[in-house]
Design a protein around this motif. Structure first.
Motif, PDB file in Angstrom:
ATOM      1  N   THR A  49      58.776  90.517  87.129  1.00  0.00           N
ATOM      2  CA  THR A  49      57.841  89.476  86.708  1.00  0.00           C
ATOM      3  C   THR A  49      58.548  88.134  86.762  1.00  0.00           C
ATOM      4  O   THR A  49      59.761  88.058  86.978  1.00  0.00           O
ATOM      5  N   GLU A  50      57.804  87.081  86.562  1.00  0.00           N
ATOM      6  CA  GLU A  50      58.377  85.745  86.466  1.00  0.00           C
ATOM      7  C   GLU A  50      57.529  84.924  85.518  1.00  0.00           C
ATOM      8  O   GLU A  50      56.356  85.221  85.278  1.00  0.00           O
ATOM      9  N   PHE A  51      58.131  83.880  84.958  1.00  0.00           N
ATOM     10  CA  PHE A  51      57.401  83.004  84.052  1.00  0.00           C
ATOM     11  C   PHE A  51      58.030  81.618  84.079  1.00  0.00           C
ATOM     12  O   PHE A  51      59.194  81.451  84.467  1.00  0.00           O
ATOM     13  N   GLN A  52      57.234  80.636  83.689  1.00  0.00           N
ATOM     14  CA  GLN A  52      57.707  79.258  83.637  1.00  0.00           C
ATOM     15  C   GLN A  52      58.407  79.030  82.308  1.00  0.00           C
ATOM     16  O   GLN A  52      57.774  79.004  81.254  1.00  0.00           O
ATOM     17  N   SER A  53      59.721  78.883  82.355  1.00  0.00           N
ATOM     18  CA  SER A  53      60.493  78.743  81.130  1.00  0.00           C
ATOM     19  C   SER A  53      60.508  77.307  80.626  1.00  0.00           C
ATOM     20  O   SER A  53      60.302  77.052  79.437  1.00  0.00           O
ATOM     21  N   HIS A  54      60.763  76.353  81.505  1.00  0.00           N
ATOM     22  CA  HIS A  54      60.866  74.955  81.102  1.00  0.00           C
ATOM     23  C   HIS A  54      60.015  74.068  82.002  1.00  0.00           C
ATOM     24  O   HIS A  54      59.815  74.377  83.187  1.00  0.00           O
ATOM     25  N   GLU A  55      59.527  72.995  81.430  1.00  0.00           N
ATOM     26  CA  GLU A  55      58.771  71.985  82.159  1.00  0.00           C
ATOM     27  C   GLU A  55      59.547  70.664  82.117  1.00  0.00           C
ATOM     28  O   GLU A  55      60.334  70.432  81.197  1.00  0.00           O
ATOM     29  N   PRO A  56      59.323  69.800  83.103  1.00  0.00           N
ATOM     30  CA  PRO A  56      59.982  68.481  83.050  1.00  0.00           C
ATOM     31  C   PRO A  56      59.490  67.677  81.850  1.00  0.00           C
ATOM     32  O   PRO A  56      58.301  67.704  81.519  1.00  0.00           O
ATOM     33  N   GLU A  57      60.422  66.992  81.191  1.00  0.00           N
ATOM     34  CA  GLU A  57      60.089  66.195  80.016  1.00  0.00           C
ATOM     35  C   GLU A  57      60.667  64.791  80.173  1.00  0.00           C
ATOM     36  O   GLU A  57      61.451  64.524  81.084  1.00  0.00           O
ATOM     37  N   PHE A  58      60.272  63.952  79.237  1.00  0.00           N
ATOM     38  CA  PHE A  58      60.795  62.576  79.249  1.00  0.00           C
ATOM     39  C   PHE A  58      61.140  62.174  77.825  1.00  0.00           C
ATOM     40  O   PHE A  58      60.313  62.299  76.913  1.00  0.00           O
ATOM     41  N   ASP A  59      62.390  61.747  77.628  1.00  0.00           N
ATOM     42  CA  ASP A  59      62.848  61.274  76.333  1.00  0.00           C
ATOM     43  C   ASP A  59      62.550  59.780  76.246  1.00  0.00           C
ATOM     44  O   ASP A  59      63.229  58.954  76.855  1.00  0.00           O
ATOM     45  N   TYR A  60      61.517  59.434  75.463  1.00  0.00           N
ATOM     46  CA  TYR A  60      61.087  58.039  75.413  1.00  0.00           C
ATOM     47  C   TYR A  60      62.068  57.175  74.636  1.00  0.00           C
ATOM     48  O   TYR A  60      62.154  55.965  74.875  1.00  0.00           O
ATOM     49  N   LEU A  61      62.806  57.749  73.698  1.00  0.00           N
ATOM     50  CA  LEU A  61      63.763  56.961  72.930  1.00  0.00           C
ATOM     51  C   LEU A  61      64.947  56.529  73.786  1.00  0.00           C
ATOM     52  O   LEU A  61      65.470  55.430  73.632  1.00  0.00           O
ATOM     53  N   LYS A  62      65.374  57.419  74.686  1.00  0.00           N
ATOM     54  CA  LYS A  62      66.518  57.112  75.529  1.00  0.00           C
ATOM     55  C   LYS A  62      66.119  56.746  76.955  1.00  0.00           C
ATOM     56  O   LYS A  62      66.981  56.504  77.794  1.00  0.00           O
ATOM     57  N   SER A  63      64.800  56.734  77.219  1.00  0.00           N
ATOM     58  CA  SER A  63      64.301  56.465  78.579  1.00  0.00           C
ATOM     59  C   SER A  63      64.998  57.374  79.583  1.00  0.00           C
ATOM     60  O   SER A  63      65.500  56.932  80.627  1.00  0.00           O
ATOM     61  N   LEU A  64      65.026  58.659  79.244  1.00  0.00           N
ATOM     62  CA  LEU A  64      65.754  59.635  80.054  1.00  0.00           C
ATOM     63  C   LEU A  64      64.821  60.764  80.479  1.00  0.00           C
ATOM     64  O   LEU A  64      64.113  61.339  79.646  1.00  0.00           O
ATOM     65  N   GLU A  65      64.818  61.043  81.760  1.00  0.00           N
ATOM     66  CA  GLU A  65      64.026  62.161  82.272  1.00  0.00           C
ATOM     67  C   GLU A  65      64.828  63.445  82.155  1.00  0.00           C
ATOM     68  O   GLU A  65      65.983  63.510  82.578  1.00  0.00           O
ATOM     69  N   ILE A  66      64.229  64.464  81.554  1.00  0.00           N
ATOM     70  CA  ILE A  66      64.873  65.761  81.369  1.00  0.00           C
ATOM     71  C   ILE A  66      64.281  66.724  82.386  1.00  0.00           C
ATOM     72  O   ILE A  66      63.097  67.071  82.309  1.00  0.00           O
ATOM     73  N   GLU A  67      65.088  67.131  83.361  1.00  0.00           N
ATOM     74  CA  GLU A  67      64.572  68.007  84.399  1.00  0.00           C
ATOM     75  C   GLU A  67      64.443  69.430  83.898  1.00  0.00           C
ATOM     76  O   GLU A  67      65.073  69.829  82.915  1.00  0.00           O
ATOM     77  N   GLU A  68      63.640  70.206  84.597  1.00  0.00           N
ATOM     78  CA  GLU A  68      63.321  71.558  84.166  1.00  0.00           C
ATOM     79  C   GLU A  68      64.333  72.601  84.640  1.00  0.00           C
ATOM     80  O   GLU A  68      64.201  73.784  84.311  1.00  0.00           O
ATOM     81  N   LYS A  69      65.340  72.219  85.380  1.00  0.00           N
ATOM     82  CA  LYS A  69      66.296  73.161  85.973  1.00  0.00           C
ATOM     83  C   LYS A  69      66.925  74.065  84.913  1.00  0.00           C
ATOM     84  O   LYS A  69      67.396  73.602  83.878  1.00  0.00           O
ATOM     85  N   ILE A  70      66.962  75.363  85.200  1.00  0.00           N
ATOM     86  CA  ILE A  70      67.586  76.328  84.300  1.00  0.00           C
ATOM     87  C   ILE A  70      69.096  76.287  84.509  1.00  0.00           C
ATOM     88  O   ILE A  70      69.586  76.570  85.606  1.00  0.00           O
ATOM     89  N   ASN A  71      69.847  75.952  83.452  1.00  0.00           N
ATOM     90  CA  ASN A  71      71.304  75.883  83.558  1.00  0.00           C
ATOM     91  C   ASN A  71      71.966  77.232  83.324  1.00  0.00           C
ATOM     92  O   ASN A  71      72.914  77.592  84.024  1.00  0.00           O
ATOM     93  N   LYS A  72      71.498  77.968  82.326  1.00  0.00           N
ATOM     94  CA  LYS A  72      72.089  79.256  81.996  1.00  0.00           C
ATOM     95  C   LYS A  72      71.017  80.219  81.488  1.00  0.00           C
ATOM     96  O   LYS A  72      70.017  79.808  80.907  1.00  0.00           O
ATOM     97  N   ILE A  73      71.288  81.518  81.716  1.00  0.00           N
ATOM     98  CA  ILE A  73      70.455  82.592  81.180  1.00  0.00           C
ATOM     99  C   ILE A  73      71.377  83.612  80.530  1.00  0.00           C
ATOM    100  O   ILE A  73      72.411  83.963  81.098  1.00  0.00           O
ATOM    101  N   ARG A  74      71.014  84.070  79.339  1.00  0.00           N
ATOM    102  CA  ARG A  74      71.778  85.114  78.659  1.00  0.00           C
ATOM    103  C   ARG A  74      70.821  86.142  78.065  1.00  0.00           C
ATOM    104  O   ARG A  74      69.837  85.786  77.431  1.00  0.00           O
ATOM    105  N   TRP A  75      71.146  87.411  78.293  1.00  0.00           N
ATOM    106  CA  TRP A  75      70.320  88.499  77.769  1.00  0.00           C
ATOM    107  C   TRP A  75      70.672  88.770  76.317  1.00  0.00           C
ATOM    108  O   TRP A  75      71.834  88.722  75.920  1.00  0.00           O
ATOM    109  N   CYS A  76      69.665  89.088  75.524  1.00  0.00           N
ATOM    110  CA  CYS A  76      69.850  89.503  74.136  1.00  0.00           C
ATOM    111  C   CYS A  76      69.601  91.001  74.025  1.00  0.00           C
ATOM    112  O   CYS A  76      69.258  91.664  75.008  1.00  0.00           O
ATOM    113  N   GLN A  77      69.759  91.537  72.838  1.00  0.00           N
ATOM    114  CA  GLN A  77      69.573  92.962  72.629  1.00  0.00           C
ATOM    115  C   GLN A  77      68.104  93.340  72.797  1.00  0.00           C
ATOM    116  O   GLN A  77      67.199  92.613  72.387  1.00  0.00           O
TER     117      GLN A  77
END
Length: 512
Positions: free
Chosen positions: A97-125
């Motif tokens: 299966t697949e799912f959309q984990s993150h969406e692009p966001e924008f930090d209005y306080l810092k005028s910074l665009e936060i991209e949706e790229k997945i940096n890390k994945i870790r499995w839990c129990q």
């Protein structure tokens, strides 16, 4: 005579070099097909059992794969053993299966665009058959639950599709229940009756009888991914690592200057356990590049820096672990420093061995294997692409020198692997006396080249073994170097000799 027997015993203890073979590939582009930026894989991780594999991409999606070749093959295996047939272990995975984990966001306080790229994945129990995993982009960590749920259908409706005409009047409702329409999850397909819901009219004579609709659980199942918790607003800088603790209750997240400790059940607060931010930012000399919990001891973690050092931290010493318990670093010889020395010394990834005794680190040019009980130097150093050293100026100009390659250890701790350029990755034997050094290309037909005999151990450290490979400015196949095709992300299977390699938007699987 006894000496000869000892030599034979030591030779027998060295594992034979493995012959790596292609297993399968997912997402391989057709000839001439352009790869979309959002489809490039940016994270990859096996779970502890090795039965599931997760990948994340630059588009914020997480894709799960499930192993299929170890299902329902018990009787077949016994039959083959009776017939003295050899069983070839060929790991096979299928898309789950697949799912959309993150969406692009924008930090209005810092005028910074936060991209949706997945940096890390870790499995839990795993809990009650449900899969849990953590995924993070630059700022926000999310806990996902993936579970199979049985579909529910609504049956025994009062509408007879065979007698519904025109405006939707119903002439009779006396058809058997078994032939009445069912709708998944309670939905109603108006087109199925040839009319819309707004056109429906009750008959003037009324219904002769009314049936109470029933909700029936079918045998069909559907995979559902739900975001259970969001851990946000705790990092001012980009998150480069997340790591689960062996206690199954906590995890850490690391950015350039801080490491935070979280409880999986509490998303509203975290505890800052490492802070390297100076009072005056002009005094900043190094940043955190990677961090990972010890696989067995819940009180120990290691983090690396841009200066090429690894610090081992014991959480029992103090709440704020600014003071490390052990420091692992290589002392540069005086007079050997250059403009690129500190850049290529920066460690991009650290991994603990499964037994927790060794730490594997990757800097730009080498892999280093460290014994946590010996901080005088690495026990082995592997030259990944020494032929690039004369080209450091070119690599600096095109920013390739800042590429962050990951590394991994096999489950038995006998081999280490990492990626390079021109779609090439390397596998080294790290057991004592091993000279295994394989070079493969991430294609359907990997080309394996045996490395030259390792050089003599370093004089400064008798336990250090250096494996070198010099290709005189060309890649391992004698072709011109391609810095755009690089293998940054890879993962080793936890129990078998199997590798998952991310090459652009394609996922290659190899086994030995």
């Amino acid at each position: 005579m006894n000496g000869g027997a000892g030599d034979a015993a030591s030779t027998a203890a060295v594992p034979e070099p493995l012959e790596w073979k292609f297993a399968q590939v997912f997402g391989e582009p057709a000839a001439g097909e352009e790869v979309q930026e959002v489809d490039i894989i940016s994270a990859i991780e096996f779970d502890k059992t090795g039965n599931y594999l997760a990948t994340g991409d630059r588009g914020g999606r997480v894709v799960l794969f499930e192993r299929t070749d170890n299902r329902d093959n018990g009787p077949r295996r016994r039959d083959l053993e009776r017939m003295d047939y050899s069983i070839s272990k060929h790991p096979e995975f299928r898309y789950k299966t697949e799912f959309q984990s993150h969406e692009p966001e924008f930090d209005y306080l810092k005028s910074l665009e936060i991209e949706e790229k997945i940096n890390k994945i870790r499995w839990c129990q795993t809990v009650n058959g449900a899969l849990f995993l953590l995924s993070t982009n630059d700022k926000t960590i999310k806990l996902w639950k993936v579970q199979e749920k049985k579909l529910k259908k609504v049956c025994n409706m009062n509408i007879d599709p065979s007698n519904t005409m025109g405006n939707g009047t119903v002439g009779s409702t006396s058809i058997p229940i078994s032939s009445k329409p069912c709708f998944e999850n309670g939905g109603c397909d108006a087109k199925h009756f040839g009319c819309s819901i707004n056109d429906f009219q009750f008959p003037s004579e009324g219904f002769s009888s009314l049936h109470l609709p029933a909700v029936v659980t079918s045998h069909e199942t559907s995979l559902q991914a739900r975001c259970r918790r969001i851990y946000g607003h705790a990092h001012d800088y980009h998150i480069n690592s997340i790591s689960n603790n062996s206690d199954g209750e906590t995890f850490i997240s690391a950015d350039d200057l801080r490491i935070n400790l979280w409880n999986l059940e509490i998303s509203s607060q975290s505890f800052n356990i490492v802070d390297v931010k100076p009072t005056n930012m002009e005094d900043l000399t190094e940043v955190i590049t990677s961090a990972e919990f010890h696989p067995n001891h819940c009180n120990m973690l290691a983090y690396s820096s841009s200066k090429g050092s690894i610090r081992l931290v014991d959480l029992r010493q103090s709440a704020l672990c600014d003071n490390h318990s052990k420091l692992f670093e290589v002392q540069e010889a005086s007079g050997s420093r250059s403009f690129f020395t500190e850049i290529i010394a920066s460690i991009s990834d650290v991994k603990f061995a499964k037994d927790g005794r060794h730490i594997l680190s990757r800097d730009y040019m080498t892999l280093k294997l460290w014994d946590i009980n010996m901080d005088s130097g690495p026990v082995a150093t592997f030259q990944v692409h020494e032929y690039l050293r004369p080209k450091l100026c070119d690599l600096y100009e095109n920013d390739s020198i800042f590429d962050k390659f990951e590394c991994c250890l096999s489950g038995d701790g006998l081999r280490v692997a990492t990626g390079s350029y021109s779609n090439v990755f390397r596998v080294f034997g790290c057991s004592e006396g091993s000279t295994e050094a394989a070079t493969l290309e991430a294609t359907r037909n990997p080309m394996r080249r045996q490395a030259p005999t390792p050089s003599k151990p370093s004089r400064s450290l008798g336990l250090t073994r250096v494996v070198k490979r010099d290709n005189s400015g060309a890649d391992t196949n004698g072709n011109s170097l391609d810095f755009t095709t690089k293998l940054l992300h890879m993962a080793c299977h936890p129990t078998e000799n199997s590798l998952a390699i991310a090459a652009s938007n394609s996922l290659y699987m190899y086994y030995a």
